[in-house]
Write a protein that holds these residues in place. Structure first.
Motif, short mmCIF file in Angstrom:
data_model
loop_
_atom_site.label_atom_id
_atom_site.label_comp_id
_atom_site.label_asym_id
_atom_site.label_seq_id
_atom_site.Cartn_x
_atom_site.Cartn_y
_atom_site.Cartn_z
N VAL A 150 55.48 33.90 54.96
CA VAL A 150 55.26 33.67 56.38
C VAL A 150 56.46 32.91 56.94
CG1 VAL A 150 53.82 32.56 58.11
CG2 VAL A 150 52.76 33.64 56.10
N THR A 151 57.09 33.47 57.95
CA THR A 151 58.19 32.80 58.64
C THR A 151 57.62 31.97 59.77
OG1 THR A 151 59.72 34.57 58.08
CG2 THR A 151 60.32 33.15 59.91
N LEU A 152 57.87 30.66 59.73
CA LEU A 152 57.20 29.75 60.66
C LEU A 152 58.16 28.67 61.14
CD1 LEU A 152 56.67 26.93 58.89
CD2 LEU A 152 54.95 28.37 57.83
N GLY A 153 57.74 27.99 62.18
CA GLY A 153 58.50 26.87 62.69
C GLY A 153 57.57 25.76 63.15
N LEU A 154 57.93 24.51 62.82
CA LEU A 154 57.16 23.34 63.24
C LEU A 154 58.13 22.33 63.86
CD1 LEU A 154 54.84 22.64 60.13
CD2 LEU A 154 54.30 23.94 62.18
N GLU A 155 57.82 21.90 65.06
CA GLU A 155 58.63 20.85 65.67
C GLU A 155 58.36 19.51 65.01
OE1 GLU A 155 60.92 21.83 67.66
OE2 GLU A 155 60.08 23.85 67.63
N ALA A 156 57.10 19.32 64.58
CA ALA A 156 56.69 18.09 63.90
C ALA A 156 55.52 18.47 63.01
CB ALA A 156 56.28 17.03 64.91
N PRO A 157 55.23 17.68 61.99
CA PRO A 157 54.09 18.02 61.11
C PRO A 157 52.77 18.06 61.88
CG PRO A 157 55.50 16.37 60.09
CD PRO A 157 55.98 16.51 61.50
N LEU A 158 51.91 18.96 61.45
CA LEU A 158 50.54 18.99 61.93
C LEU A 158 49.73 17.95 61.16
CD1 LEU A 158 50.34 22.86 61.69
CD2 LEU A 158 50.10 21.64 63.86
N THR A 159 48.50 17.72 61.57
CA THR A 159 47.67 16.81 60.79
C THR A 159 47.18 17.44 59.50
OG1 THR A 159 45.78 17.47 62.16
CG2 THR A 159 46.91 15.42 62.75
N VAL A 160 47.24 18.78 59.40
CA VAL A 160 46.91 19.46 58.13
C VAL A 160 48.08 20.32 57.68
CG1 VAL A 160 45.34 21.04 56.94
CG2 VAL A 160 44.44 19.45 58.67
N GLY A 161 48.43 21.35 58.44
CA GLY A 161 49.55 22.20 58.07
C GLY A 161 49.24 23.67 58.26
N VAL A 162 50.20 24.50 57.88
CA VAL A 162 50.06 25.96 57.94
C VAL A 162 49.88 26.48 56.52
CG1 VAL A 162 51.15 28.14 58.61
CG2 VAL A 162 51.54 26.08 59.98
N TYR A 163 48.82 27.25 56.31
CA TYR A 163 48.62 27.82 54.98
C TYR A 163 48.14 29.26 55.09
CZ TYR A 163 43.60 26.70 55.63
OH TYR A 163 42.30 26.61 56.09
N THR A 164 48.32 29.97 53.99
CA THR A 164 47.95 31.38 53.92
C THR A 164 46.74 31.53 53.02
OG1 THR A 164 50.28 32.01 54.15
CG2 THR A 164 48.76 33.70 53.34
N LYS A 165 45.79 32.36 53.46
CA LYS A 165 44.59 32.62 52.68
C LYS A 165 44.48 34.11 52.45
CE LYS A 165 39.58 31.67 52.65
NZ LYS A 165 38.46 31.04 53.41
N VAL A 166 44.19 34.49 51.21
CA VAL A 166 43.97 35.91 50.90
C VAL A 166 42.57 36.07 50.34
CG1 VAL A 166 46.39 36.50 50.56
CG2 VAL A 166 45.08 35.63 48.64
N GLY A 167 41.87 37.08 50.83
CA GLY A 167 40.56 37.44 50.34
C GLY A 167 40.58 38.85 49.77
N PHE A 168 39.68 39.15 48.86
CA PHE A 168 39.74 40.42 48.14
C PHE A 168 38.45 41.22 48.32
CE2 PHE A 168 42.48 37.40 46.02
CZ PHE A 168 43.67 38.12 45.91
N CYS A 169 38.61 42.54 48.30
CA CYS A 169 37.49 43.47 48.35
C CYS A 169 37.60 44.43 47.18
CB CYS A 169 37.51 44.28 49.65
SG CYS A 169 37.47 43.28 51.16
N ASP A 170 36.49 45.02 46.79
CA ASP A 170 36.53 46.02 45.73
C ASP A 170 37.01 47.35 46.31
OD1 ASP A 170 34.36 47.18 47.04
OD2 ASP A 170 32.88 46.38 45.62
N ALA A 171 37.03 48.39 45.48
CA ALA A 171 37.55 49.69 45.90
C ALA A 171 36.76 50.29 47.05
CB ALA A 171 37.57 50.64 44.71
N GLU A 172 35.48 49.89 47.21
CA GLU A 172 34.64 50.40 48.30
C GLU A 172 34.73 49.54 49.55
OE1 GLU A 172 33.42 50.27 45.02
OE2 GLU A 172 34.04 52.38 44.94
N GLY A 173 35.48 48.46 49.49
CA GLY A 173 35.63 47.59 50.65
C GLY A 173 34.64 46.46 50.71
N ASN A 174 33.85 46.25 49.65
CA ASN A 174 32.90 45.14 49.63
C ASN A 174 33.59 43.85 49.22
OD1 ASN A 174 30.64 46.94 50.11
ND2 ASN A 174 30.92 47.63 47.99
N PRO A 175 33.38 42.78 49.97
CA PRO A 175 34.06 41.52 49.63
C PRO A 175 33.67 41.03 48.24
CG PRO A 175 33.11 41.43 51.82
CD PRO A 175 32.56 42.67 51.19
N LEU A 176 34.68 40.50 47.52
CA LEU A 176 34.42 39.87 46.23
C LEU A 176 34.08 38.41 46.47
CD1 LEU A 176 37.28 41.29 43.96
CD2 LEU A 176 34.95 42.12 44.22
N ARG A 177 32.98 37.97 45.93
CA ARG A 177 32.56 36.59 46.14
C ARG A 177 33.48 35.62 45.40
NH1 ARG A 177 25.94 36.69 45.62
NH2 ARG A 177 25.55 38.06 47.45
#
Length: 857
Positions: free
Chosen positions: A196-223
């Motif tokens: 992810v290409t990002l820019g911050l003028e100053a730190p956030l109180t938490v930050g920028v993060y990336t989350k990935v979720g997965f599904c099976d071959a039929e598109g059902n979410p994996l718990r």
């Protein structure tokens, strides 16, 4: 070009005299290569001047790339990505990229740069937050993840209609989310990366993060299968390194033409860069490691040296007032002091804590020489003498303990070049200020000879500016072929003009055939080097380039300068006990023929952008892999050992032992059979019953695959014919793999040859021009009862032939070759250390060996 009226050259702090400056002007004006480089520098300076009118220095490249590398869990068929901007503050998101790390190839994403507004995206904006799209400014640029030398001539980022998403969160608990809605197909067990290409003028109180979720071959979410990156939460002002080359160009413009406007712009950059370095070094010291390693000791050492030179260049300009002078000197002083802090860098350790610590590291070479250059150019500073003494002690120790007897810096050619690059400026200034001539040190001379001795034959696919083929430095381990290390030869050759004119001539010969590069390209350049040191008019002398072994580095290089059919052959083989910047590539080979690369090391990518999984893997190299009990292909060991190396006019060969724990014993035999054939023969002799796969990468666009052969259609109207004597009826699969190095193809064809779990591999590689027939390979029956003893005949279309006899048994054997082959002889110079002796028609062979037999003349 003339000095400004009233200019006092002596105020350059002894950096350069008036006579030398005038000689530099004359040389730059006389030699087109130097004049073109100076013109490029002036243009670069003007480009940055234009950008300075649009935005302050801190905003000219105020972005970073946040990488997130992750494995795909079992059962997953798709993933979805979300970018979280969490906490109070503001942020910009300009682009998202994805890489299949296992193969080093980009994953195509639609509208990942918001050129089509929010198509394929869904935004989640809660009360108290706002989000809007804004056009990307033309001067916006993300710093490439550091740790890899950018390819020379790489195109600038094309922004097109790209936009950026700007987010403002007014509440501490805010979490604005950009959901990429299109499911992305993935393969379970493989690694991927999201950047992810990002820019911050100053730190956030938490930050920028990336989350990935997965599904099976039929598109059902994996718990419970989602993964999150660590939050990125640092301000992203333009990093100091972004301005280094431009500042050097401006300093040169002032020095050569007296342009005070350039000196003023250079001063502003100096103030900014030194100020930016200090907090970055603090973060590095506090955290020990982060992706912005431009604040680590290796890069700060490089920067400290170059910035010290630049300061001295513009000091006589009159643009630096007393307050600014005091500020700059205080910055330099602080940085130099921190470079001696073992809490920042453990230069006191003789063994590596990791790749980024210890006395032996290239990091320490750059750190110490940076301090040394600073000490030489600021002798009035209180600690200058102590810094210089320390720098000399580090360099003396490294030349004695680290550089081997052949001159090799024991990491790879890329870091050999990097260390020699930083040594060079330190040595040049030592000679000027202290009269110490390190250029006459035997190890230093050998370091330059090593660059020449490893050079690849001219490569017509990588043609130079005039269209002529250019020599390259090979990609072995963590290196790429496009790195222009031959520029170091033209910088240093004048220092050998009187003391070793033969070496100077060989350096100039290699430099010219390496494309005559003068620009100090790559990471952290000092643009003064080509203008100050290079003299393109020095005479050349051709070195004797032949097959050679570098035992410390583990390189075996095969050449045939007397080739009767005028092919230019070059191959390099890896068998090393070193693990620096470890690639799982023991037993790898790369091949050029007729000035064309046919089978290449994949090279290296970025350290943090997710493609490193591919480039360090065994699958990315021409090596054998064995299967673990789980069925997964095991990475080859990081170390191997050469056992035999033999060179002669008719046959070159290396035998290396690769201690793979999956099998009882494994030796790879790699032979270059000359004698009118010019083919490569690889015998993988394996004791053990693990499944095995033979990897072959060819720089080709198409291939014909038969039952026992692969015919690859390579670039430059060349072919690489692969004839498989063993195993019988293999399974041959074709794939693609990423390739670094600025070739017209960004991927190579990747072939996997699989046999049975008890079989050896005996494979012949024949490089030849398109339209010429490949050699013929046939079985030759021998009167011998052992199945481990085999014989094959290799016949060239022009009539030349040889036989290869393999003894895979655990004992010495004697074979009568007369009936099967007629009168034969061993290649000139071959003896028992290579595998056997011949008495008339009786061949006595060692256990686990093979012999090449040629017809009697």
């Amino acid at each position: 070009m003339k000095l400004r009226s009233g200019e006092d050259p002596g105020f350059y702090g002894g950096l350069i005299s008036a006579e030398e400056l005038e000689a530099m002007r004359e040389r730059v004006g006389r030699h087109p290569t130097l004049w073109q480089e100076y013109a490029r520098q002036k243009e670069l300076s003007e480009q940055f001047a234009v950008e300075a009118m649009k935005a302050p220095l801190a905003e000219q490249a105020n972005e970073r790339t946040q990488p997130f590398v992750f494995p795909v869990p079992e059962g997953a068929g798709y993933l979805k990505i979300s970018i979280h901007i969490a906490g109070q503050g503001s942020a910009r998101i300009r682009e998202m990229r994805m890489t299949h790390s296992q193969r080093g190839l980009p994953v195509q994403l639609s509208n990942a740069n918001f050129a089509q507004d929010l198509a394929h995206w869904r935004v989640e904006v809660k009360e108290g937050s706002r989000l809007e799209l804004q056009p990307v400014l033309t001067n916006a640029a993300a710093l490439q993840p550091s740790g890899v030398t950018p390819a020379s001539g790489t195109d600038p980022v094309h922004l097109g209609n790209a936009q950026m998403v700007c987010i403002v969160n007014t509440l501490e608990e805010a979490d604005t989310v950009l959901h990429y809605e299109t499911p992305i197909p993935v393969r379970e067990g493989d690694y991927y990366s999201v950047q992810v290409t990002l820019g911050l003028e100053a730190p956030l109180t938490v930050g920028v993060y990336t989350k990935v979720g997965f599904c099976d071959a039929e598109g059902n979410p994996l718990r419970a299968a989602s993964l999150c990156s660590p939050p990125f939460n640092r301000a992203t002002p333009t990093p100091w390194a972004y301005f280094l080359e431009a500042a050097g160009a401006e300093a040169n413009h002032f020095m050569l033409e007296g342009d005070t406007a350039s000196a003023e712009r250079c001063k502003q950059k100096l103030l900014y860069m030194l100020y930016d370095i200090i907090p970055g070094m603090g973060i590095f010291k506090e955290t020990g490691w982060h992706d912005d390693d431009i604040y680590g000791a290796v890069h700060i050492g490089r920067g400290l040296a170059v910035l010290s030179v630049i300061y001295r260049q513009i000091a006589p300009s009159g643009v630096i007032d007393e307050e600014e002078t005091a500020m700059l000197l205080a910055y330099f002083r602080y940085i130099a002091k921190l470079m001696m802090d073992t809490g920042y860098y453990r230069f006191d350790l003789e063994e590596f804590p990791d790749e980024k610590g210890g006395k032996r590291s290239n990091w320490n070479a750059d750190r110490a020489t940076g301090l040394g250059v600073y000490a030489l150019l600021f002798p009035e500073e209180r600690n200058a003498e102590a810094y210089l003494k320390h720098a000399l002690s580090v360099v003396d120790w490294q030349l004695e303990q680290v550089v081997d007897d052949t001159g090799a810096w024991p990491e790879n050619i890329r870091y050999h070049g990097a260390v020699l690059h930083r040594y060079f400026l330190f040595f040049a200034l030592l000679k000027r200020f202290k009269g110490l001539d390190y250029f006459r040190h035997g190890k230093v001379e050998a370091m330059y000879r090593f660059l020449i001795g490893t050079a690849v034959s001219p490569d017509r696919i990588q043609a130079g500016p005039d269209g002529a083929p250019v020599m390259l430095t090979p990609a072995v381990g963590d290196a790429n072929v496009q790195e222009h290390w031959f520029r170091l030869l033209v910088y240093a050759a004048p220092f050998y003009r009187e003391t070793d004119p033969k070496l100077a001539g060989e350096m100039m010969w290699a430099w010219r055939r390496g494309g005559s590069p003068v620009r100090d390209s790559g990471a952290f350049p000092y643009p003064l080097a080509p203008l100050w040191f290079a003299d393109p008019a020095l005479p050349e002398e051709a070195p004797e380039l032949h097959s050679i072994h570098y035992p410390g580095m583990g390189y075996v290089i095969f050449r045939n300068p007397q080739s009767p059919n005028r092919y230019e052959h070059y191959a390099i083989y890896e068998a090393s006990l070193l693990t620096y910047h470890a690639h799982h590539d023991e037993g790898h080979f790369s091949i050029w023929c007729d000035q064309v690369p046919l089978a290449l090391d994949s090279g290296t990518g970025g350290y943090y952008n997710g493609d490193r999984h591919w480039y360090v893997s065994s699958a990315a190299h021409n090596v054998m892999q064995f299967a673990e009990s789980s069925g997964a292909w095991r990475e080859v060991p990081l170390r191997s050992q050469w056992e035999k190396v033999h060179f002669s006019a008719e046959l070159d060969m290396v035998v290396s032992r690769i201690p793979d724990p999956t099998v009882k014993a494994y030796r790879r035999h790699f032979a270059f059979i000359k004698a009118g054939l010019e083919v490569y023969l690889i015998w993988d002799h394996i004791q053990g019953d693990a499944e095995r796969v033979w990897n072959l990468h060819t720089l080709s666009t198409d291939a014909e695959i038969g039952e026992q052969h692969i015919e690859a259609c390579c670039l430059g109207e060349m072919r690489l014919s692969t004839l498989i004597a063993e195993p019988r009826q293999p399974l041959i699969e074709a794939d693609l793999g990423a390739l670094a190095g600025n070739y017209p193809l960004s991927v190579q064809q990747h072939f996997r040859v699989q046999g049975h779990a008890t079989e050896d591999f005996l494979i012949l590689l024949h490089p030849h021009r398109d339209g010429e027939p490949p050699v013929h390979l046939e079985d030759v029956p021998l009167e011998h009862s052992l199945p481990e003893v085999r014989c094959y005949k290799i016949v060239h279309a022009a009539g030349a032939w040889c036989a290869v006899v393999v003894n895979g048994s655990p004992g010495v054997i004697t074979i009568n070759t007369g009936d099967a082959l007629g009168p034969v002889r061993l290649p000139g110079g071959q003896d028992r250390t290579i595998g056997g002796t011949l008495d008339g028609t009786f061949l006595e062979m060692e256990a686990g060996s093979f012999c090449i037999l040629l017809p009697q003349d």
